[in-house]
Enzyme design. Sequence first.
Site, mmCIF file in Angstrom:
data_model
loop_
_atom_site.group_PDB
_atom_site.id
_atom_site.type_symbol
_atom_site.label_atom_id
_atom_site.label_comp_id
_atom_site.label_asym_id
_atom_site.label_seq_id
_atom_site.Cartn_x
_atom_site.Cartn_y
_atom_site.Cartn_z
ATOM 1 N N ASP A 129 -46.702 -1.668 83.939
ATOM 2 C CA ASP A 129 -47.941 -1.039 84.410
ATOM 3 C C ASP A 129 -47.826 0.457 84.150
ATOM 4 O O ASP A 129 -46.731 0.964 83.880
ATOM 5 C CB ASP A 129 -48.155 -1.307 85.908
ATOM 6 C CG ASP A 129 -49.604 -1.139 86.324
ATOM 7 O OD1 ASP A 129 -50.354 -2.144 86.296
ATOM 8 O OD2 ASP A 129 -50.017 -0.009 86.631
ATOM 9 N N TYR B 62 -64.399 -3.356 73.269
ATOM 10 C CA TYR B 62 -63.657 -4.452 73.896
ATOM 11 C C TYR B 62 -63.830 -5.761 73.123
ATOM 12 O O TYR B 62 -62.860 -6.474 72.850
ATOM 13 C CB TYR B 62 -64.143 -4.610 75.340
ATOM 14 C CG TYR B 62 -63.475 -5.699 76.135
ATOM 15 C CD1 TYR B 62 -62.172 -5.536 76.611
ATOM 16 C CD2 TYR B 62 -64.149 -6.872 76.435
ATOM 17 C CE1 TYR B 62 -61.563 -6.534 77.361
ATOM 18 C CE2 TYR B 62 -63.545 -7.867 77.186
ATOM 19 C CZ TYR B 62 -62.259 -7.691 77.652
ATOM 20 O OH TYR B 62 -61.665 -8.680 78.388
ATOM 21 N N THR C 115 -62.099 -10.737 89.158
ATOM 22 C CA THR C 115 -61.254 -9.556 89.056
ATOM 23 C C THR C 115 -62.098 -8.322 89.309
ATOM 24 O O THR C 115 -63.312 -8.400 89.534
ATOM 25 C CB THR C 115 -60.629 -9.445 87.651
ATOM 26 O OG1 THR C 115 -61.678 -9.230 86.698
ATOM 27 C CG2 THR C 115 -59.860 -10.703 87.285
ATOM 28 N N LYS D 94 -60.875 -7.874 71.214
ATOM 29 C CA LYS D 94 -60.550 -9.252 71.576
ATOM 30 C C LYS D 94 -60.798 -10.216 70.414
ATOM 31 O O LYS D 94 -60.079 -11.214 70.258
ATOM 32 C CB LYS D 94 -61.354 -9.676 72.809
ATOM 33 C CG LYS D 94 -60.955 -8.945 74.088
ATOM 34 C CD LYS D 94 -59.475 -9.115 74.409
ATOM 35 C CE LYS D 94 -59.130 -8.600 75.798
ATOM 36 N NZ LYS D 94 -57.681 -8.699 76.100
ATOM 37 N N ASN E 217 -51.212 -8.648 78.179
ATOM 38 C CA ASN E 217 -52.353 -8.614 79.094
ATOM 39 C C ASN E 217 -52.957 -7.223 79.283
ATOM 40 O O ASN E 217 -54.100 -7.107 79.707
ATOM 41 C CB ASN E 217 -51.917 -9.161 80.460
ATOM 42 C CG ASN E 217 -53.020 -9.070 81.491
ATOM 43 O OD1 ASN E 217 -53.981 -9.822 81.444
ATOM 44 N ND2 ASN E 217 -52.891 -8.125 82.424
ATOM 45 N N LEU F 34 -54.954 -10.313 86.893
ATOM 46 C CA LEU F 34 -54.521 -11.439 86.082
ATOM 47 C C LEU F 34 -53.076 -11.276 85.631
ATOM 48 O O LEU F 34 -52.297 -12.237 85.645
ATOM 49 C CB LEU F 34 -55.434 -11.584 84.859
ATOM 50 C CG LEU F 34 -56.790 -12.253 85.111
ATOM 51 C CD1 LEU F 34 -57.737 -11.984 83.944
ATOM 52 C CD2 LEU F 34 -56.618 -13.754 85.316
#
Length: 305
Positions: A39, A158, A192, A162, A92, A20
Amino acid sequence: MSSIDLSGKVAVVTGSGRGLGLAYAHALAAHGASVVVNDVDEAVAEAAVKSIEEAGGRAVAEVVPVGSSEAAERLVNRAVEEFGRLDVLVTNAGILRDKVLWKMTDEDFDAVITTHLKGTFTCARAAAVRMREQGEGGSLILVGSPAGQRGNFGQTNYAAAKAGIAAMTRTWSMELGRANITVNAIVPVAATAMTETIPAFAPYIEAMRGGEPLPDFLRKGEGFGTPEDCAALVPFLASEAARGVTGQCVGIGGDKVALWSHPQEIRAAYADGGWTPGALADAWPTSLGAELQSVGIPAPKFPEA
């Protein structure tokens, strides 16, 4: 159709070497923005930059794990050093360490919170400082998840991160409004490396990679598609066309785009002089208890064989 032009704008996209994040970086570059690709893998980051440049865009790589203030400063400074400014931040970067509560270790929890939640905070703070100094506004585009909106089995860390990102979106939209900095969260759903581990989706993703289109019941009914399907939302939110959009959580996937509601009271009851435990027990079934909310991401609806 409105034209989205990001010429002259500079964006940082964390975790944009693949998936993504790479789709977001490509979409921003395709609409004229210069992009700092981030990255933890140098080879992956450089390959992403090369793919953007080969498509006619401008990009550089900054290899650093997101989370610390130092990493955030490096990303902002790289944008300024290479391209002279910073206009857009897309947070991201993320990792998964899925386990049920009683099996999740401190390390599992801390690693996900550091990358997702703290990484969003440190990068957004550094970007906000720079954007406020420039005095020309900007866009913070935070990346949420359905897990953060509704919870998800096995994802304590997670989902909590979020959900926190959704709350920071609303808070920062208020704090940064006077500086003309918009803050929104996107809630992407796409094929993904994470979603292909879901058995029900796996055969459709495999067929898609073989050149077959995803069926309508996935693209429309589930709002499930490719990373590129999700990427359209990022240039839009970074553009002048979305200058009046802030504090929102917007879902996108496949052929579907959707606005998520903010948490709000949906039912109330009252007792003169206040409540006692017994009075709550008596009133609960016919008042608040009559409208209890569901939890978890709804299971996909597949057509009957």
